[in-house]
Design a protein around this motif. Structure first.
Motif, PDB file in Angstrom:
ATOM      1  N   PHE A  13      44.137  45.788  39.319  1.00 21.30           N
ATOM      2  CA  PHE A  13      43.704  45.673  37.924  1.00 21.30           C
ATOM      3  C   PHE A  13      44.091  44.320  37.344  1.00 21.30           C
ATOM      4  O   PHE A  13      43.296  43.672  36.644  1.00 21.30           O
ATOM      5  N   LYS A  14      45.310  43.871  37.636  1.00 20.80           N
ATOM      6  CA  LYS A  14      45.789  42.596  37.102  1.00 20.80           C
ATOM      7  C   LYS A  14      44.908  41.441  37.543  1.00 20.80           C
ATOM      8  O   LYS A  14      44.481  40.611  36.718  1.00 20.80           O
ATOM      9  N   TYR A  15      44.587  41.393  38.822  1.00 22.17           N
ATOM     10  CA  TYR A  15      43.823  40.248  39.322  1.00 22.17           C
ATOM     11  C   TYR A  15      42.332  40.343  38.972  1.00 22.17           C
ATOM     12  O   TYR A  15      41.664  39.307  38.857  1.00 22.17           O
ATOM     13  N   ILE A  16      41.838  41.545  38.772  1.00 23.34           N
ATOM     14  CA  ILE A  16      40.468  41.673  38.259  1.00 23.34           C
ATOM     15  C   ILE A  16      40.398  41.144  36.826  1.00 23.34           C
ATOM     16  O   ILE A  16      39.459  40.425  36.457  1.00 23.34           O
ATOM     17  N   MET A  17      41.392  41.475  36.026  1.00 20.70           N
ATOM     18  CA  MET A  17      41.445  40.975  34.649  1.00 20.70           C
ATOM     19  C   MET A  17      41.550  39.450  34.626  1.00 20.70           C
ATOM     20  O   MET A  17      40.905  38.780  33.805  1.00 20.70           O
ATOM     21  N   ILE A  18      42.356  38.891  35.519  1.00 19.40           N
ATOM     22  CA  ILE A  18      42.499  37.441  35.595  1.00 19.40           C
ATOM     23  C   ILE A  18      41.158  36.791  35.922  1.00 19.40           C
ATOM     24  O   ILE A  18      40.747  35.807  35.285  1.00 19.40           O
ATOM     25  N   MET A  19      40.464  37.327  36.905  1.00 17.91           N
ATOM     26  CA  MET A  19      39.187  36.737  37.316  1.00 17.91           C
ATOM     27  C   MET A  19      38.133  36.843  36.216  1.00 17.91           C
ATOM     28  O   MET A  19      37.395  35.882  35.950  1.00 17.91           O
ATOM     29  N   LEU A  20      38.075  38.000  35.557  1.00 21.85           N
ATOM     30  CA  LEU A  20      37.117  38.164  34.468  1.00 21.85           C
ATOM     31  C   LEU A  20      37.443  37.222  33.306  1.00 21.85           C
ATOM     32  O   LEU A  20      36.543  36.631  32.692  1.00 21.85           O
ATOM     33  N   GLY A  21      38.739  37.094  33.008  1.00 21.76           N
ATOM     34  CA  GLY A  21      39.142  36.185  31.940  1.00 21.76           C
ATOM     35  C   GLY A  21      38.792  34.742  32.248  1.00 21.76           C
ATOM     36  O   GLY A  21      38.301  34.003  31.384  1.00 21.76           O
ATOM     37  N   CYS A  22      39.027  34.328  33.482  1.00 17.62           N
ATOM     38  CA  CYS A  22      38.688  32.958  33.895  1.00 17.62           C
ATOM     39  C   CYS A  22      37.180  32.709  33.830  1.00 17.62           C
ATOM     40  O   CYS A  22      36.732  31.627  33.428  1.00 17.62           O
ATOM     41  N   LEU A  23      36.400  33.697  34.223  1.00 23.31           N
ATOM     42  CA  LEU A  23      34.941  33.565  34.156  1.00 23.31           C
ATOM     43  C   LEU A  23      34.475  33.404  32.708  1.00 23.31           C
ATOM     44  O   LEU A  23      33.579  32.602  32.424  1.00 23.31           O
ATOM     45  N   CYS A  24      35.066  34.162  31.789  1.00 19.07           N
ATOM     46  CA  CYS A  24      34.712  34.034  30.371  1.00 19.07           C
ATOM     47  C   CYS A  24      35.031  32.632  29.854  1.00 19.07           C
ATOM     48  O   CYS A  24      34.214  32.004  29.170  1.00 19.07           O
TER      49      CYS A  24
END
Length: 289
Positions: A13-24
């Protein structure tokens, strides 16, 4: 869910959130910042200025300038924070490359609309990264140091550092891009704080009443919220009394007020905003970075 599954779920969950945040954040830069020569704070702001002046891709400058700050993260924070920060800053550069097509395909001629959209996307992305205790690198690391040692939020630190960079950018590119960028900074700052705290707002109440035990019992029974007795003394009467302290969700406030009025219409009540409420019945305490 056993111990291993629970921690694996948290890790994923943590790294999915990181990747989505970076994409935004990367999408906001390519789709809106570069279109109108908007400025940004921190390392990405420096990278944007370098891009405007020399055409050097933002992702290259971002990686190069982040390397010295990795040593700061390694020395002052946990190993988990260091690893997630390195991953996040590198993935942010990858996201900049992946969303590079937006530069040519997502032109929005209205500068104000672009400013609003950029602030929203950037703020949401940053909040997603911060909420899982990570950092996109750059001056975020300085911001987390200010949070750790001085209890100053990351968004406040980034706003101040960004303002300094904004002044420099304004000298180079003129007042108009600088003013739009200032609006963008503010929107990013507010959106980040909103998504960090969440939309589930809380209220704290101080209740001075002649019926403290009745009201406390009704709140615990009808609203299922804990109540704390604070012992005070009236300055004029010299009478000791119980003062009730309770924290509730915004949706429960109307019911609390009704219960207070039914038990004691003359009760004195103070209602205040309560941010970052931690503990049983609310959110869990954040892990130390």
């Amino acid at each position: 869910m056993n111990f291993i599954q629970k921690h694996l779920y948290g890790f994923v969950f943590k790294y999915i959130m990181i990747m989505l945040g970076c994409l935004c954040m990367a999408a906001s830069i390519n789709a809106f910042y570069l279109q109108h020569h908007f400025l940004s704070g921190g390392i990405s702001g420096i990278a944007l200025i370098v891009y405007y002046l020399f055409g050097l891709p933002v992702y290259i400058t971002n990686i190069v300038l982040n390397i010295p700050l990795y040593f700061v993260a390694y020395r002052h924070f946990s190993r988990s924070f260091f690893v997630s920060t390195v991953f996040c800053s590198w993935f942010f550069s990858v996201a900049l490359i992946a969303t590079d097509f937006l530069i040519a395909t997502s032109y929005v001629p209205d500068q104000l609309l672009s400013c609003l959209a950029a602030g929203i996307f950037n703020g949401v992305g940053a909040a997603m990264v911060y909420r899982v205790g990570a950092s996109s690198g750059g001056t975020d690391i300085i911001g987390f140091m200010m949070t750790k040692y001085y209890n100053i939020s990351v968004s406040v630190t980034n706003f101040v550092l960004g303002a300094l960079l904004l002044i420099f950018g304004g000298i180079l590119y003129g007042i108009t891009p600088a003013l739009y960028s200032l609006i963008l900074f503010y929107i990013t700052f507010k959106i980040t704080n909103v998504f960090m705290v969440g939309f589930d707002y809380k209220k704290s109440l101080l209740i001075v009443t002649e019926e403290p035990d009745v009201i406390a019992a009704n709140i615990m029974k009808e609203v299922e919220r804990g109540v704390t007795y604070l012992y005070g003394e009236g300055a004029y009467t010299g009478k000791e009394r119980k003062v009730l302290f309770v924290v509730v969700k915004l949706t429960q406030l109307a019911k609390i007020k009704r219960l207070i009025h039914e038990a004691d219409p003359a009760a004195f009540v103070i209602v205040q905003d309560a941010n970052d409420v931690l503990g049983r019945g609310f959110s869990n305490p954040a892990k130390t970075i």
